[in-house]
Motif scaffolding. Structure first.
Motif, PDB file in Angstrom:
ATOM      1  N   ASN A 180       0.703  -0.981  -0.485  1.00 47.21           N
ATOM      2  CA  ASN A 180       0.299   0.121   0.077  1.00 47.21           C
ATOM      3  C   ASN A 180       0.175   1.233  -0.264  1.00 47.21           C
ATOM      4  O   ASN A 180       2.012   1.203   0.952  1.00 47.21           O
ATOM      5  CB  ASN A 180      -0.913   0.363   0.902  1.00 47.21           C
TER       6      ASN A 180
ATOM      7  N   GLN B 129     -10.605   1.750  -8.581  1.00 45.68           N
ATOM      8  CA  GLN B 129     -10.383   1.119  -7.455  1.00 45.68           C
ATOM      9  C   GLN B 129     -12.355   0.809  -7.172  1.00 45.68           C
ATOM     10  O   GLN B 129     -12.377  -0.226  -6.929  1.00 45.68           O
ATOM     11  CB  GLN B 129      -9.920   1.746  -6.254  1.00 45.68           C
TER      12      GLN B 129
ATOM     13  N   ASP C 278      -7.088  -0.270 -12.055  1.00 44.79           N
ATOM     14  CA  ASP C 278      -6.946  -0.616 -10.610  1.00 44.79           C
ATOM     15  C   ASP C 278      -7.335  -0.953  -9.250  1.00 44.79           C
ATOM     16  O   ASP C 278      -8.135  -0.790  -9.256  1.00 44.79           O
ATOM     17  CB  ASP C 278      -6.880   1.044  -9.926  1.00 44.79           C
ATOM     18  N   GLU C 279      -6.921  -2.786  -9.731  1.00 44.58           N
ATOM     19  CA  GLU C 279      -7.120  -3.671  -7.975  1.00 44.58           C
ATOM     20  C   GLU C 279      -8.319  -4.130  -8.396  1.00 44.58           C
ATOM     21  O   GLU C 279      -8.705  -4.279  -7.758  1.00 44.58           O
ATOM     22  CB  GLU C 279      -7.014  -3.411  -6.815  1.00 44.58           C
TER      23      GLU C 279
ATOM     24  N   ALA D  32     -10.488  -6.599  -6.295  1.00 43.15           N
ATOM     25  CA  ALA D  32     -10.419  -5.888  -4.448  1.00 43.15           C
ATOM     26  C   ALA D  32     -11.694  -6.936  -4.466  1.00 43.15           C
ATOM     27  O   ALA D  32     -13.049  -5.833  -5.493  1.00 43.15           O
ATOM     28  CB  ALA D  32      -9.741  -5.314  -4.586  1.00 43.15           C
TER      29      ALA D  32
ATOM     30  N   SER E 295      -3.489  -2.808 -11.447  1.00 43.94           N
ATOM     31  CA  SER E 295      -2.733  -3.115 -10.066  1.00 43.94           C
ATOM     32  C   SER E 295      -3.668  -4.118  -9.478  1.00 43.94           C
ATOM     33  O   SER E 295      -5.249  -4.015  -9.541  1.00 43.94           O
ATOM     34  CB  SER E 295      -2.023  -1.924  -9.531  1.00 43.94           C
ATOM     35  N   GLY E 296      -2.152  -4.260  -8.647  1.00 43.22           N
ATOM     36  CA  GLY E 296      -3.464  -5.437  -7.645  1.00 43.22           C
ATOM     37  C   GLY E 296      -2.732  -6.107  -6.534  1.00 43.22           C
ATOM     38  O   GLY E 296      -1.221  -6.662  -6.128  1.00 43.22           O
ATOM     39  N   HIS E 297      -3.278  -6.528  -5.439  1.00 43.15           N
ATOM     40  CA  HIS E 297      -2.662  -7.225  -4.208  1.00 43.15           C
ATOM     41  C   HIS E 297      -2.850  -8.868  -4.843  1.00 43.15           C
ATOM     42  O   HIS E 297      -1.542  -9.256  -3.578  1.00 43.15           O
ATOM     43  CB  HIS E 297      -2.995  -7.154  -3.272  1.00 43.15           C
TER      44      HIS E 297
END
Ligand SMILES: Nc1ncnc2c1ncn2[C@@H]1O[C@H](COP(=O)(O)OP(=O)(O)OP(=O)(O)O)[C@@H](O)[C@H]1O
Length: 239
Positions: free
Chosen positions: A39, A84, A159-160, A163, A191-193
């Motif tokens: 983050n 997001q 963006d993510e 999520a 983007s991502g986790h």
């Protein structure tokens, strides 16, 4: 493949705080590029620069071989963003997905809406007539993605996108993204986790920490940031 974006010595600051510093980054046309990292690492900031929503305080961004400074507003039409927390218009699913197409004067709106809904795994017969409030959170996200896919953008910045999605929905998003590249040649930066999801889909994954590019992750997972020694490697398909 040729380079779609080339960033050189790009720096971005908010106030007097530097949040991004990229000596060199190239993104090839048609690539699926992932952005991972903790983050606050700078992923969304980089996406905003690639979307021409911000101008860096220093450095240069070239897009399709030409400098972008001063042309950001005009270039925004080339790029579609998936934020997001996407929201829907207070209209039907069909109207939401077709909104951008209608605004652009497209003639085959109905077919493209149905194609886009199918791409995200939503049966047009069941979903097109529903209103925005008759959807689950995951379905809202997929309808919002369908609205972007319907435009068949040259560049799609996500963006993510997974999520708060369950595994099945994340898989549907993965397939939709792959289809966008296969059918329409879309270049994607995501983007991502969820590293496993990113590794399953991306040609390359960049690791951003404290605003700088750290060691890369590769789609085959052979180099994780903790162990990799390379730095500042960029999308491999750039010629
Ligand atoms: N509008 C803003 N004004 C001031 N600082 C900002 C702004 N947007 C982001 N930042 C700061 O810039 C840095 C990078 O933020 P960014 O949102 O790009 O990170 P990220 O990698 O996308 O994070 P996350 O994984 O939490 O979404 C952070 O320190 C953040 O606090």
């Amino acid at each position: 493949m040729s380079a779609l974006y080339v960033l050189t010595d790009v720096v971005q600051c908010y106030g007097d705080r530097e949040v991004l510093r990229l000596p060199s980054l190239a993104v090839a046309e048609g690539v699926i590029l992932g952005l991972a990292g903790p983050n606050g690492g700078g992923k969304s900031t980089l996406l905003r620069l690639l979307a021409f929503l911000e101008t860096p305080v220093a450095g240069e961004i070239h897009y399709r071989g030409a400098p972008t400074v001063g042309r950001e507003y005009a270039l925004r039409g080339e790029v579609t963003c998936f934020p997001q927390e996407p929201y829907l218009l207070k209209r039907s699913v069909r109207a939401n997905v077709g909104f951008g197409l209608t605004a652009r004067g497209a003639r085959d709106v109905r077919d493209r809406v149905e194609e886009a809904l199918t791409m995200v795994g939503l049966d047009p017969g069941r979903f097109a007539g529903r209103m925005w409030h008759e959807l689950s959170g995951g379905e809202v996200k997929r309808v919002a993605l369908a609205a972007r896919l319907a435009l068949r953008p040259r560049v799609l910045l996500l963006d993510e996108p997974t999520a708060n999605l369950d595994r099945d929905s994340a898989e549907l998003v993965r397939r939709a993204v792959v289809a966008a590249r296969e059918r329409h040649g879309t270049t994607l930066v995501i983007s991502g986790h969820d590293h496993a999801w990113l590794r399953a889909i991306c040609d390359d994954i960049l690791w951003l920490r404290d605003g700088t590019l750290a060691a890369p992750l590769f789609a085959d997972g052979h180099a994780w940031p903790e162990t990799a020694e390379q730095t500042n490697t960029v999308a491999r398909n750039v010629s």
